[in-house]
Design an enzyme around this catalytic site. Structure first.
Site, PDB file in Angstrom:
ATOM      1  N   GLU A 101      -1.137  -2.065  -5.661  1.00  0.00           N
ATOM      2  CA  GLU A 101      -0.463  -2.480  -6.908  1.00  0.00           C
ATOM      3  C   GLU A 101      -1.304  -3.433  -7.763  1.00  0.00           C
ATOM      4  O   GLU A 101      -0.813  -4.457  -8.226  1.00  0.00           O
ATOM      5  CB  GLU A 101       0.903  -3.094  -6.564  1.00  0.00           C
ATOM      6  CG  GLU A 101       1.778  -2.136  -5.790  1.00  0.00           C
ATOM      7  CD  GLU A 101       3.099  -2.732  -5.297  1.00  0.00           C
ATOM      8  OE1 GLU A 101       3.356  -3.915  -5.569  1.00  0.00           O
ATOM      9  OE2 GLU A 101       3.861  -2.001  -4.637  1.00  0.00           O
ATOM     10  N   ASN A 154      -3.304   2.097  -3.544  1.00  0.00           N
ATOM     11  CA  ASN A 154      -1.896   2.502  -3.492  1.00  0.00           C
ATOM     12  C   ASN A 154      -1.108   1.835  -4.623  1.00  0.00           C
ATOM     13  O   ASN A 154      -1.274   0.642  -4.881  1.00  0.00           O
ATOM     14  CB  ASN A 154      -1.332   2.035  -2.128  1.00  0.00           C
ATOM     15  CG  ASN A 154       0.054   2.554  -1.827  1.00  0.00           C
ATOM     16  OD1 ASN A 154       0.293   3.760  -1.886  1.00  0.00           O
ATOM     17  ND2 ASN A 154       0.976   1.663  -1.491  1.00  0.00           N
ATOM     18  N   HIS A 209       8.473   5.812  -5.533  1.00  0.00           N
ATOM     19  CA  HIS A 209       9.829   5.271  -5.553  1.00  0.00           C
ATOM     20  C   HIS A 209      10.484   5.839  -6.821  1.00  0.00           C
ATOM     21  O   HIS A 209      10.186   5.396  -7.933  1.00  0.00           O
ATOM     22  CB  HIS A 209       9.807   3.743  -5.611  1.00  0.00           C
ATOM     23  CG  HIS A 209       9.286   3.120  -4.356  1.00  0.00           C
ATOM     24  ND1 HIS A 209       9.977   3.189  -3.160  1.00  0.00           N
ATOM     25  CD2 HIS A 209       8.143   2.438  -4.094  1.00  0.00           C
ATOM     26  CE1 HIS A 209       9.278   2.559  -2.217  1.00  0.00           C
ATOM     27  NE2 HIS A 209       8.166   2.105  -2.760  1.00  0.00           N
ATOM     28  N   GLU A 266       5.417   6.201  -0.213  1.00  0.00           N
ATOM     29  CA  GLU A 266       6.652   5.406  -0.086  1.00  0.00           C
ATOM     30  C   GLU A 266       7.833   6.126  -0.741  1.00  0.00           C
ATOM     31  O   GLU A 266       8.616   5.536  -1.493  1.00  0.00           O
ATOM     32  CB  GLU A 266       6.459   4.022  -0.744  1.00  0.00           C
ATOM     33  CG  GLU A 266       5.277   3.247  -0.206  1.00  0.00           C
ATOM     34  CD  GLU A 266       5.125   1.845  -0.781  1.00  0.00           C
ATOM     35  OE1 GLU A 266       6.089   1.319  -1.376  1.00  0.00           O
ATOM     36  OE2 GLU A 266       4.031   1.279  -0.638  1.00  0.00           O
ATOM     37  N   ASP A 290      11.126   7.513  -1.969  1.00  0.00           N
ATOM     38  CA  ASP A 290      12.588   7.492  -1.909  1.00  0.00           C
ATOM     39  C   ASP A 290      13.117   7.800  -3.301  1.00  0.00           C
ATOM     40  O   ASP A 290      12.389   7.711  -4.285  1.00  0.00           O
ATOM     41  CB  ASP A 290      13.185   6.205  -1.306  1.00  0.00           C
ATOM     42  CG  ASP A 290      12.693   4.920  -1.914  1.00  0.00           C
ATOM     43  OD1 ASP A 290      12.225   4.938  -3.065  1.00  0.00           O
ATOM     44  OD2 ASP A 290      12.789   3.873  -1.238  1.00  0.00           O
TER      45      ASP A 290
HETATM   46  O1  9MR Z   1      10.494  -2.375   1.741  1.00  0.00           O
HETATM   47  C1  9MR Z   1       9.877  -3.637   1.653  1.00  0.00           C
HETATM   48  C2  9MR Z   1      10.941  -4.728   1.654  1.00  0.00           C
HETATM   49  O2  9MR Z   1      11.572  -4.778   2.921  1.00  0.00           O
HETATM   50  C3  9MR Z   1      10.319  -6.081   1.314  1.00  0.00           C
HETATM   51  O3  9MR Z   1      11.359  -7.037   1.184  1.00  0.00           O
HETATM   52  C4  9MR Z   1       9.540  -5.959   0.026  1.00  0.00           C
HETATM   53  C5  9MR Z   1       8.907  -7.302  -0.326  1.00  0.00           C
HETATM   54  O4  9MR Z   1       7.907  -7.222  -1.249  1.00  0.00           O
HETATM   55  O5  9MR Z   1       8.530  -4.973   0.165  1.00  0.00           O
HETATM   56  C6  9MR Z   1       9.090  -3.701   0.356  1.00  0.00           C
HETATM   57  O6  9MR Z   1       8.067  -2.727   0.414  1.00  0.00           O
HETATM   58  C7  9MR Z   1       7.308  -2.562  -0.787  1.00  0.00           C
HETATM   59  C8  9MR Z   1       5.938  -2.103  -0.360  1.00  0.00           C
HETATM   60  O7  9MR Z   1       5.366  -3.019   0.542  1.00  0.00           O
HETATM   61  C9  9MR Z   1       5.009  -1.933  -1.574  1.00  0.00           C
HETATM   62  N1  9MR Z   1       5.608  -1.045  -2.536  1.00  0.00           N
HETATM   63  C10 9MR Z   1       6.966  -1.355  -2.947  1.00  0.00           C
HETATM   64  C11 9MR Z   1       7.859  -1.461  -1.716  1.00  0.00           C
HETATM   65  C12 9MR Z   1       9.306  -1.675  -2.123  1.00  0.00           C
HETATM   66  O8  9MR Z   1       9.446  -2.909  -2.784  1.00  0.00           O
END
Ligand code: 9MR
Length: 341
Positions: free
Chosen positions: A148, A189, A225, A253, A255
């Site tokens: 990101e 990513n 997402h 990722e 969903d």
């Molecule tokens: O799913 C993850 C969630 O449990 C955490 O609280 C969050 C914190 O930043 O991160 C989520 O995973 C993220 C991933 O690491 C990077 N892409 C976005 C995902 C969803 O926020």
């Protein structure tokens, strides 16, 4: 663990998975595709049905949080590898590969980082990348090295790393990771890069420049997402242009959320989005894996982040299969020769 068989909660659109059905991972193998899921380590330890699903249906696992820097090194110089090791051991026991997520990010960094002077950050980041990649050397097939780092307009995101180290931190991170494990596939990513748009153009320019400079980058991860209202339209074209650069791709990722409550029409629409994402990957040479960001609604991150939205995964809160599960299963069931033949 729930008593008895899973009970559908959203009406006739949701069906339990027949025990006799081949596991998704078996179907995905026909396509040389790794079918993956993010794993909630707490659920993996506490919920037998959850664990059974992860073990049997998927051939790749990603720690949803436990390989992020804040988790691995909460106190400077003191690593806590236990939870990550649990996942590695689980994957080994179930003949699964592991996606490492993630080394260089602006979120979920340890609190102590904020107290460091800027001129120490380069050395600290290099140490983090190399210590982590070395620790799991040989165990992790794909690493999300940089996560990101691009803004919606395609420019580099204003992060602690860009401010302290300049734009070269991205190339450096890939070089450091490659030194630490020359066999791991190294990915950039990001989210909101499913379509051809300003952000994915920025990512394209970035990775094209990295490949020109012979930086060891091997792939682009498209998080995916998505929401029922916002389905990607040009994913295949977008994945194709990265493939044309000689890079692998992966959906990392996936969903597909919806405004709650779910209903049969939304669930069918959701199935269509999952199907189109999977097809884009299957139709792109070098799209190595399709990873869902959790596979059941009960443990999804979505309701905590998007008010009024949820039901983003392929199984409902009771492990009943939604139409999206059927859509993936049906598309993966088409036989045919391996994509890598
Ligand atoms: O799913 C993850 C969630 O449990 C955490 O609280 C969050 C914190 O930043 O991160 C989520 O995973 C993220 C991933 O690491 C990077 N892409 C976005 C995902 C969803 O926020």
């Amino acid at each position: 663990m729930p008593d008895g068989p899973p009970v559908p909660v959203t009406g006739s659109a949701v069906a339990p998975v027949a025990a006799a059905e081949p596991p998704l991972r078996q179907l995905a193998a026909r396509h040389d595709l790794d079918l993956g899921t993010a794993v909630n380590l707490t659920a993996l330890a506490d919920d037998d049905v959850y664990r059974e699903w992860v073990a049997t249906q998927f051939d790749s696992v990603t720690a949803e949080n436990e390989m992020k820097w804040a988790e691995l090194e909460p106190t400077r110089g003191q690593h806590d590898w236990d939870r990550a090791d649990e996942l590695i051991a689980f994957a080994r026991a179930n003949r699964q590969t592991v996606r490492g997520h993630t080394l260089v990010w602006h979120n979920q960094n340890p609190a102590w980082l904020a107290d460091l002077p800027a001129d120490e950050l380069g050395a600290v980041l290099k140490d983090h990348v190399q210590t982590t990649v070395r620790r799991f050397r040989g165990e992790i097939r794909q690493w999300d090295v940089v996560n990101e780092a691009v803004e919606e307009d395609g420019s580099l995101r204003d992060t602690v790393w860009l401010r302290a180290l300049g734009p070269g931190y991205i190339a450096d991170a890939f070089r450091w990771a490659h030194e630490a494990d020359p066999d791991a596939l190294l990915f950039y990513n990001d989210y909101d890069v499913e379509d051809v748009n300003a952000k994915s153009d920025g990512v394209y320019d970035l990775v094209q420049e990295l490949t020109r400079q012979d930086v060891p980058i091997h792939g682009v991860g498209v998080q995916a997402h998505c929401s029922v209202e916002r389905a990607p339209r040009t994913l295949r074209e977008n994945l194709g242009r990265f493939a044309d650069l000689g890079l692998h791709t992966a959906l990392t990722e996936v969903d597909v959320r919806m405004a709650m409550p779910a209903d049969p029409v939304k669930l069918e629409a959701q199935a269509n989005v999952y199907r189109s994402l999977l097809r884009a990957c299957l139709l792109t040479p070098g799209c190595l894996s399709f990873t869902v960001w959790g596979y059941m609604d009960k443990y999804s991150w979505v309701p905590g982040w998007f008010e009024g939205e949820g039901a983003a995964d392929i199984l409902d809160e009771n492990f009943a299969a939604k139409p999206a599960h059927r859509a993936l299963r049906d598309d993966l069931s088409f036989g045919g020769p391996s994509r890598r033949d």
